[in-house]
Design a protein around this motif. Sequence first.
Motif, PDB file in Angstrom:
ATOM      1  N   PHE A 118      -6.077  -3.399   3.135  1.00  0.00           N
ATOM      2  CA  PHE A 118      -6.936  -3.384   4.483  1.00  0.00           C
ATOM      3  C   PHE A 118      -5.823  -3.186   5.794  1.00  0.00           C
ATOM      4  N   GLY A 119      -4.839  -2.541   5.347  1.00  0.00           N
ATOM      5  CA  GLY A 119      -3.670  -2.346   6.454  1.00  0.00           C
ATOM      6  C   GLY A 119      -2.750  -3.609   6.525  1.00  0.00           C
ATOM      7  N   ALA A 146      -2.263  -2.000  12.278  1.00  0.00           N
ATOM      8  CA  ALA A 146      -3.410  -1.163  11.504  1.00  0.00           C
ATOM      9  C   ALA A 146      -4.120  -2.335  10.903  1.00  0.00           C
ATOM     10  N   MET A 147      -5.625  -2.297  10.935  1.00  0.00           N
ATOM     11  CA  MET A 147      -6.463  -2.857  10.133  1.00  0.00           C
ATOM     12  C   MET A 147      -7.709  -1.994  10.057  1.00  0.00           C
ATOM     13  N   ARG A 148      -8.172  -2.118   8.795  1.00  0.00           N
ATOM     14  CA  ARG A 148      -9.501  -1.559   8.503  1.00  0.00           C
ATOM     15  C   ARG A 148     -10.038  -0.578   9.322  1.00  0.00           C
ATOM     16  N   ALA A 149      -9.499   0.697   9.307  1.00  0.00           N
ATOM     17  CA  ALA A 149      -9.805   1.865  10.177  1.00  0.00           C
ATOM     18  C   ALA A 149      -9.350   1.531  11.586  1.00  0.00           C
ATOM     19  N   PRO A 150      -8.136   1.312  11.858  1.00  0.00           N
ATOM     20  CA  PRO A 150      -7.750   1.184  13.400  1.00  0.00           C
ATOM     21  C   PRO A 150      -8.294   2.134  14.085  1.00  0.00           C
ATOM     22  N   LEU A 206       0.455  -2.238   4.648  1.00  0.00           N
ATOM     23  CA  LEU A 206       0.918  -0.832   4.787  1.00  0.00           C
ATOM     24  C   LEU A 206       2.448  -0.899   4.833  1.00  0.00           C
ATOM     25  N   GLN A 243       0.825  -1.223  -0.096  1.00  0.00           N
ATOM     26  CA  GLN A 243      -0.028  -0.222   0.176  1.00  0.00           C
ATOM     27  C   GLN A 243       1.010   1.152   0.077  1.00  0.00           C
ATOM     28  N   GLU A 281     -12.648   4.554   4.852  1.00  0.00           N
ATOM     29  CA  GLU A 281     -12.704   3.943   6.033  1.00  0.00           C
ATOM     30  C   GLU A 281     -14.145   4.450   6.820  1.00  0.00           C
ATOM     31  N   GLY A 309      -3.829   4.458   2.642  1.00  0.00           N
ATOM     32  CA  GLY A 309      -3.891   4.080   3.984  1.00  0.00           C
ATOM     33  C   GLY A 309      -4.690   5.166   4.852  1.00  0.00           C
ATOM     34  N   GLY A 310      -4.991   4.790   6.104  1.00  0.00           N
ATOM     35  CA  GLY A 310      -5.891   5.572   6.831  1.00  0.00           C
ATOM     36  C   GLY A 310      -6.783   6.645   6.168  1.00  0.00           C
TER      37      GLY A 310
HETATM   38 MO1  MOS Z   1      -5.611   1.417   6.482  1.00  0.00          MO
HETATM   39  S1  MOS Z   1      -5.916  -0.232   8.071  1.00  0.00           S
HETATM   40  O1  MOS Z   1      -4.559   2.577   7.281  1.00  0.00           O
HETATM   41  O2  MOS Z   1      -4.693   0.534   5.410  1.00  0.00           O
END
Ligand code: MOS
Length: 727
Positions: free
Chosen positions: A244-245, A350-354, A248, A213, A694, A509-510
């Motif tokens: 999905f993190g 981090a996973m899917r909107a940590p 990353l 990512q 997210e 990400g994020g």
């Molecule tokens: Mo996201 S969990 O920052 O790829």
Amino acid sequence: MKYTTPAGDTVIDRQRVVGQPTTRIDGPLKVTGHAPYAYERHDVAANQAYGYIVPSAIAKGRVRSMDLAEAKAQPGVITILTTTEVDELPLGMGHTVPLFGGSEIRFYHQALALVVAETFEQARAAAKLVRVDYERTPGNHDFHALAPDAPLVEGSDGPDVSKVGDFEAAYASAPVTIDVTYETPHESHAMMEPHASIAAWEGEKLTIWTSNQMIAWSKQAVAEMLDLDPANVRLDSPFLGGGFGAKLFVRVDAVVAALAAKKAGRPVKVMLDRPLVFNNTTHRSATIQRLRFGAERDGRLTAISHECTSGNLAGQEGENGVAQTRLLYAGANRYTAQRIARLDLPEANAMRAPGETAGLMALEGAMDELAEKLGMDPVELRIVNDTQVDPETPNRPYSSRMMVECLRRGAEAFGWDMRNTTPGGMREGRWLIGHGMAVGFRNSVQMKSAARVRLSGNGKLTVETDMTDIGTGSYTILAQTAAEMLGLPLEDVTVTLGDSDMPASCGSGGQWGAQNSTSGVYAACVKLREDIAERFAMDPTTAEFADGEIRAGGESCKLTEATASGEIVAEDSVEYDELSQKYQQSTFAGHFVEIAVDAYTGETYVRRMLAACAAGRILNPISARSQVIGAMTMGVGGALTEELAVDTRFGFFVNHDLAGYEVPVHADIPHQEVIFLDELDAIASPMKAKGVGELGLCGVGAAVANALYNATGVRVREYPLTLDKYL
Ligand code: MOS
């Protein structure tokens, strides 16, 4: 370009291309199987050998010795790379323990060796014959056993505790209070495409074709781990089957492929098989979250406390369940804290909107409980607690905040007023019907992002940046941005992504990818426009670019005239000034869910979902909607099915495949509706866009849980809400 909030309209506000519903320009490549994913790139390097990882069968201890004799004697085996032949690698960005090297074992399925052979099958067969002699030490694998004594997370400014006013006093004197504890389980990203890398050396130069990512971060990490000059490292990741993190940061596939390619003297490809995706890479930690609210009888919160405990193997990164609680609702007296338990399980990350995903599953459930105790409509409870400033830093306003509008629009479109307010009170034959809602909240993050644009002799434009498209639609929105800026049809724009030799973008990400990567392309296009205008002695600030022409002062010239003597190249990045840091930048949603529960078997069916979202300018309503409905689907998984089961004796995730780890399938997902509110946020980015991907997930789990409560009258505070918990 240093971005300073503009006073008025920009080129983007024309919205001839940007903001128009546009199907993915990379769609045909993907549906015809021609999009090159990492493991399938047979053409990038000749003579590729196959690597297969030998993973640790214990969760903690040491490798005493390895017997390779039988494996080496197998047909097709070229070489075997072992962990004990290299020193422990230094940590790369995002890692809390070394990816490879040395004899210490810190988690189950840690990579101990890579068998390299002529075919995948030969490598796999030989890998099963590597004998490892282990020295096993006991570990702590049980989150629930350790959570009560977990220490506070230590941040760079000290313990992660935030106090405003006097929570205890306000809570003690509040006329209405609740004190509830929610739990979320360990979860896995479970993206479709496993981690995979092909590595090849040309002298000192290393190229890794991979699935990642964040290209610039990861290139740097590879250079640091392998002690290489970053100039000699190239990563290429033009397509990803989800991240999905989990992607990353570089994972072990890239590192062992590189080390083994050097050892074998030829390119080596490595894919993590599914159990290793679950156990060797990262996951979302379980959480235990205690929420205490004190409120006036009219619903106004006077005391808010949220304490979240999560776990990790090393480092201070936990699942920050309190992140949104520091920002979402008004309330004078506040206490939030994060604790972290040391677990001998694979690294959490981090996973899917940590943060917000797990945090809102608790916070918005607790708000539903408070609404019930107050005898108040849950939507109205949120609205009376709205704030337009950061409630912990009151001189810090939101750049834009349309939470109330999301809730009102969503409630109306969903038909919230027809809901039965008596839990368990609505029935259709054998089905108990319930309705639930929750607020969605996710921050919008500004990141530096660079791009290069090339206008060629035939008037076609190429965009080059290391931005990734993880399935989100980056190719399309970047093409839309460039087409808008230069007044070209979309077909005349080509976008090349994912190559670290290109200008460094914000990456994916994020939910920061869309608005920052398009802003980087915007910046490069501004420069290109200036260059072209100068060639025709036109004023770039008033010149209009349309129909392949530049027009100013009653004159018009074809862009192909400008490129007659050769292509014109411009490169720039977007960076943000301090002004924008004075604002809290976040996105908001109202999530509404209708659920049916079989009164006899307890089976649950989500029947209807609706999200009303405010996330700044929506750059492409089709790809943005796809992002949101995909995220809503993840929310259903988080609420109802997803859970990594830990073997607390041996320290591994038992259900490490997609048969045992249940994510929703199409048949589980009903009618989904997405409404985007009109919102332009000029503080957030030159595109006036914020993140959106997210946001679609944050809050959904609680909306499902609240609907389940409304259907059954049984409040379950332990996710996932499987039928054994409410039958
Ligand atoms: Mo996201 S969990 O920052 O790829």
